[in-house]
Design a protein around this motif. Structure first.
Motif, PDB file in Angstrom:
ATOM      1  N   TRP A   1      49.213   5.051   0.786  1.00 28.89           N
ATOM      2  CA  TRP A   1      50.258   6.078   0.746  1.00 28.89           C
ATOM      3  C   TRP A   1      49.676   7.442   0.392  1.00 28.89           C
ATOM      4  CZ3 TRP A   1      54.463   6.085   3.155  1.00 28.89           C
ATOM      5  CH2 TRP A   1      55.343   4.997   3.218  1.00 28.89           C
ATOM      6  N   LYS A   2      48.746   7.478  -0.551  1.00 27.75           N
ATOM      7  CA  LYS A   2      48.171   8.747  -0.990  1.00 27.75           C
ATOM      8  C   LYS A   2      47.382   9.431   0.113  1.00 27.75           C
ATOM      9  CE  LYS A   2      47.740   7.378  -5.869  1.00 27.75           C
ATOM     10  NZ  LYS A   2      46.799   7.041  -6.960  1.00 27.75           N
ATOM     11  N   ARG A   3      46.730   8.642   0.977  1.00 31.23           N
ATOM     12  CA  ARG A   3      45.803   9.216   1.941  1.00 31.23           C
ATOM     13  C   ARG A   3      46.329   9.243   3.378  1.00 31.23           C
ATOM     14  NH1 ARG A   3      40.195   6.253   1.051  1.00 31.23           N
ATOM     15  NH2 ARG A   3      39.493   8.026   2.300  1.00 31.23           N
ATOM     16  N   LEU A   4      47.438   8.560   3.621  1.00 32.80           N
ATOM     17  CA  LEU A   4      47.956   8.430   4.983  1.00 32.80           C
ATOM     18  C   LEU A   4      48.188   9.779   5.648  1.00 32.80           C
ATOM     19  CD1 LEU A   4      49.234   6.817   7.334  1.00 32.80           C
ATOM     20  CD2 LEU A   4      51.411   6.939   6.063  1.00 32.80           C
ATOM     21  N   TYR A   5      49.012  10.631   5.046  1.00 34.99           N
ATOM     22  CA  TYR A   5      49.429  11.882   5.677  1.00 34.99           C
ATOM     23  C   TYR A   5      48.356  12.961   5.644  1.00 34.99           C
ATOM     24  CZ  TYR A   5      54.122   9.849   5.468  1.00 34.99           C
ATOM     25  OH  TYR A   5      55.212   9.040   5.612  1.00 34.99           O
ATOM     26  N   THR A   6      47.536  12.959   4.602  1.00 39.62           N
ATOM     27  CA  THR A   6      46.569  14.049   4.449  1.00 39.62           C
ATOM     28  C   THR A   6      45.206  13.756   5.068  1.00 39.62           C
ATOM     29  OG1 THR A   6      45.946  13.190   2.263  1.00 39.62           O
ATOM     30  CG2 THR A   6      47.652  14.882   2.328  1.00 39.62           C
ATOM     31  N   GLU A   7      44.861  12.483   5.239  1.00 43.63           N
ATOM     32  CA  GLU A   7      43.525  12.149   5.740  1.00 43.63           C
ATOM     33  C   GLU A   7      43.538  11.391   7.061  1.00 43.63           C
ATOM     34  OE1 GLU A   7      40.737  10.612   2.809  1.00 43.63           O
ATOM     35  OE2 GLU A   7      42.012  11.348   1.187  1.00 43.63           O
ATOM     36  N   TRP A   8      44.397  10.372   7.177  1.00 44.55           N
ATOM     37  CA  TRP A   8      44.339   9.537   8.376  1.00 44.55           C
ATOM     38  C   TRP A   8      45.074  10.167   9.552  1.00 44.55           C
ATOM     39  CZ3 TRP A   8      47.434   6.622  11.712  1.00 44.55           C
ATOM     40  CH2 TRP A   8      46.736   5.708  12.524  1.00 44.55           C
TER      41      TRP A   8
ATOM     42  N   SER B   1      59.689  14.866   6.661  1.00 41.85           N
ATOM     43  CA  SER B   1      59.941  15.299   5.282  1.00 41.85           C
ATOM     44  C   SER B   1      58.969  14.653   4.307  1.00 41.85           C
ATOM     45  CB  SER B   1      61.382  14.993   4.874  1.00 41.85           C
ATOM     46  OG  SER B   1      61.635  13.611   4.935  1.00 41.85           O
ATOM     47  N   ARG B   2      58.639  13.374   4.539  1.00 40.04           N
ATOM     48  CA  ARG B   2      57.694  12.689   3.647  1.00 40.04           C
ATOM     49  C   ARG B   2      56.284  13.254   3.817  1.00 40.04           C
ATOM     50  NH1 ARG B   2      61.690   9.295   4.982  1.00 40.04           N
ATOM     51  NH2 ARG B   2      62.490   7.856   3.411  1.00 40.04           N
ATOM     52  N   MET B   3      55.923  13.540   5.065  1.00 45.68           N
ATOM     53  CA  MET B   3      54.606  14.124   5.321  1.00 45.68           C
ATOM     54  C   MET B   3      54.511  15.508   4.696  1.00 45.68           C
ATOM     55  SD  MET B   3      52.585  14.353   8.943  1.00 45.68           S
ATOM     56  CE  MET B   3      53.953  15.089   9.817  1.00 45.68           C
ATOM     57  N   PHE B   4      55.578  16.294   4.836  1.00 46.87           N
ATOM     58  CA  PHE B   4      55.605  17.633   4.252  1.00 46.87           C
ATOM     59  C   PHE B   4      55.414  17.554   2.735  1.00 46.87           C
ATOM     60  CE2 PHE B   4      57.539  21.303   2.310  1.00 46.87           C
ATOM     61  CZ  PHE B   4      57.213  22.346   3.135  1.00 46.87           C
ATOM     62  N   SER B   5      56.129  16.651   2.095  1.00 45.56           N
ATOM     63  CA  SER B   5      56.033  16.523   0.637  1.00 45.56           C
ATOM     64  C   SER B   5      54.647  16.084   0.204  1.00 45.56           C
ATOM     65  CB  SER B   5      57.085  15.526   0.128  1.00 45.56           C
ATOM     66  OG  SER B   5      58.389  15.985   0.404  1.00 45.56           O
ATOM     67  N   ALA B   6      54.069  15.136   0.958  1.00 46.98           N
ATOM     68  CA  ALA B   6      52.747  14.627   0.595  1.00 46.98           C
ATOM     69  C   ALA B   6      51.680  15.707   0.682  1.00 46.98           C
ATOM     70  CB  ALA B   6      52.376  13.461   1.513  1.00 46.98           C
ATOM     71  N   ILE B   7      51.805  16.594   1.670  1.00 47.84           N
ATOM     72  CA  ILE B   7      50.797  17.632   1.870  1.00 47.84           C
ATOM     73  C   ILE B   7      51.004  18.813   0.933  1.00 47.84           C
ATOM     74  CG2 ILE B   7      49.846  19.271   3.548  1.00 47.84           C
ATOM     75  CD1 ILE B   7      50.766  17.271   5.723  1.00 47.84           C
ATOM     76  N   SER B   8      52.272  19.226   0.763  1.00 45.97           N
ATOM     77  CA  SER B   8      52.564  20.452   0.014  1.00 45.97           C
ATOM     78  C   SER B   8      52.800  20.235  -1.472  1.00 45.97           C
ATOM     79  CB  SER B   8      53.797  21.138   0.612  1.00 45.97           C
ATOM     80  OG  SER B   8      54.958  20.356   0.386  1.00 45.97           O
ATOM     81  N   GLY B   9      53.173  19.002  -1.850  1.00 43.82           N
ATOM     82  CA  GLY B   9      53.485  18.740  -3.252  1.00 43.82           C
ATOM     83  C   GLY B   9      54.889  19.144  -3.644  1.00 43.82           C
ATOM     84  N   ILE B  10      55.728  19.489  -2.676  1.00 44.81           N
ATOM     85  CA  ILE B  10      57.107  19.895  -2.928  1.00 44.81           C
ATOM     86  C   ILE B  10      57.976  19.332  -1.813  1.00 44.81           C
ATOM     87  CG2 ILE B  10      56.787  22.079  -1.693  1.00 44.81           C
ATOM     88  CD1 ILE B  10      58.769  23.362  -3.572  1.00 44.81           C
ATOM     89  N   SER B  11      59.204  18.954  -2.127  1.00 52.62           N
ATOM     90  CA  SER B  11      60.074  18.399  -1.092  1.00 52.62           C
ATOM     91  C   SER B  11      60.453  19.483  -0.093  1.00 52.62           C
ATOM     92  CB  SER B  11      61.333  17.792  -1.710  1.00 52.62           C
ATOM     93  OG  SER B  11      62.193  18.807  -2.197  1.00 52.62           O
ATOM     94  N   LEU B  12      60.773  19.073   1.119  1.00 55.90           N
ATOM     95  CA  LEU B  12      61.148  20.008   2.174  1.00 55.90           C
ATOM     96  C   LEU B  12      62.379  20.813   1.775  1.00 55.90           C
ATOM     97  CD1 LEU B  12      60.881  21.102   5.066  1.00 55.90           C
ATOM     98  CD2 LEU B  12      62.238  19.133   5.833  1.00 55.90           C
ATOM     99  N   SER B  13      63.402  20.140   1.262  1.00 53.47           N
ATOM    100  CA  SER B  13      64.636  20.839   0.898  1.00 53.47           C
ATOM    101  C   SER B  13      64.409  21.831  -0.234  1.00 53.47           C
ATOM    102  CB  SER B  13      65.720  19.838   0.511  1.00 53.47           C
ATOM    103  OG  SER B  13      65.308  19.051  -0.582  1.00 53.47           O
ATOM    104  N   GLU B  14      63.540  21.472  -1.190  1.00 57.43           N
ATOM    105  CA  GLU B  14      63.252  22.385  -2.303  1.00 57.43           C
ATOM    106  C   GLU B  14      62.472  23.604  -1.814  1.00 57.43           C
ATOM    107  OE1 GLU B  14      63.073  23.860  -6.280  1.00 57.43           O
ATOM    108  OE2 GLU B  14      64.406  22.504  -5.188  1.00 57.43           O
TER     109      GLU B  14
END
Length: 281
Positions: A239-246, A39-52
């Motif tokens: 935190w900003k780069r973990l899910y989208t880059e690393w 869920s955190r990875m999804f939010s970081a990539i998409s800019g919206i929470s998974l549930s939303e």
């Protein structure tokens, strides 16, 4: 890229289960991700929470159903996971700005939230420093936890530490802190969540230190099993780069354990690090 394929498989899984209860373990499995991090990875990539995202997709389909059929509103509400017409009406109005009954009028203005699709964006012009640490022993922590809304975490957590300093809790942790560390995870620790909870809009942030001995009665104990960790300097940037880059290019998967923020004492460089639990693919 394999990572992109996994994330898009998860989007397909959501799309295929909008009219039924979503099994979040299966959803994480579709992305080959741990439940804790998905869920955190999804939010970081998409800019919206998974549930939303799921809510908006369901209400988009519900609006289509209202316009093209004469089925009862409650029937459509039940189809997309709402137990009552009232709860459906509130959610529908929040998304579309009108009542479900008004959606059937000719010329009604509605909002369609399209299905997401993850694509590769070339980044990485700035390198990310990291190291791998293997800890073959349990981490025993003592401290206290505070609830944090996921959407406001980056604003709330600094306020928690500021309040802890004013109340003397930070000094209490310093007095308890590890004197002879077995590893480089020392200082004051912020544990981002104690249990896996893929749909949580809120998580527990545990503020504590590694400790062995007679635990203070007014504090909690948290035990984290042996694990391998990827360690990054500069917590906000990590935190900003973990899910989208690393993560997409590292050759590692995120383990089903919480991340830990480490804040070190004066004279230590870097001043803080993010420890991320990982496993080899």
């Amino acid at each position: 890229m394999e990572w992109l394929d996994r994330m898009n498989r998860a989007l397909d899984y959501i799309e295929n289960h909008l009219q039924e209860e979503i099994d979040y373990k299966e959803l994480a499995k579709a992305a080959c991700s741990s439940e804790f991090h998905f869920s955190r990875m999804f939010s970081a990539i998409s800019g919206i929470s998974l549930s939303e995202y799921i809510r908006r997709r369901r209400l988009t389909h519900a609006a289509f159903e209202l316009q093209k059929s004469d089925r009862r509103i409650l029937e459509i509400a039940n189809q997309y996971g709402y137990e009552s017409a009232d709860s459906f009406a509130r959610a529908f109005h929040k998304t579309h700005g009108i009542k479900p009954s008004e959606a059937r009028r000719e010329g009604a203005q509605l909002k369609a939230f399209p299905k997401l699709s993850f694509q590769l964006t070339i980044k990485g012009d700035t390198e990310m420093e990291y190291r791998i640490e293997h800890l073959d022993f349990e981490l025993i922590l003592t401290g206290k936890r505070e609830p944090v809304k996921t959407s406001r975490a980056f604003k709330t957590i600094p306020k928690l530490w500021s309040q802890a300093k004013k109340e003397g809790f930070t000094q209490q942790l310093i007095d308890l802190s590890w004197e002879n560390p077995k590893c480089k995870m020392e200082g004051i620790l912020g544990v981002c969540g104690k249990e896996a909870a893929i749909t949580d809009e809120e998580f527990d942030y545990f503020m504590g230190v590694r400790y062995e001995g007679d635990f203070p009665k007014d504090l909690e104990i948290l035990t984290i099993p042996p694990a391998t960790w990827a360690v990054f300097p500069n917590i906000p940037d990590a935190w900003k780069r973990l899910y989208t880059e690393w993560v997409p290019t590292s050759g590692y998967e995120l383990a089903n354990l919480p991340c830990i923020e480490c804040y070190y004492g004066p004279g230590r460089k870097p001043r803080h690090e993010l420890w991320v639990p990982v496993i080899m693919k």
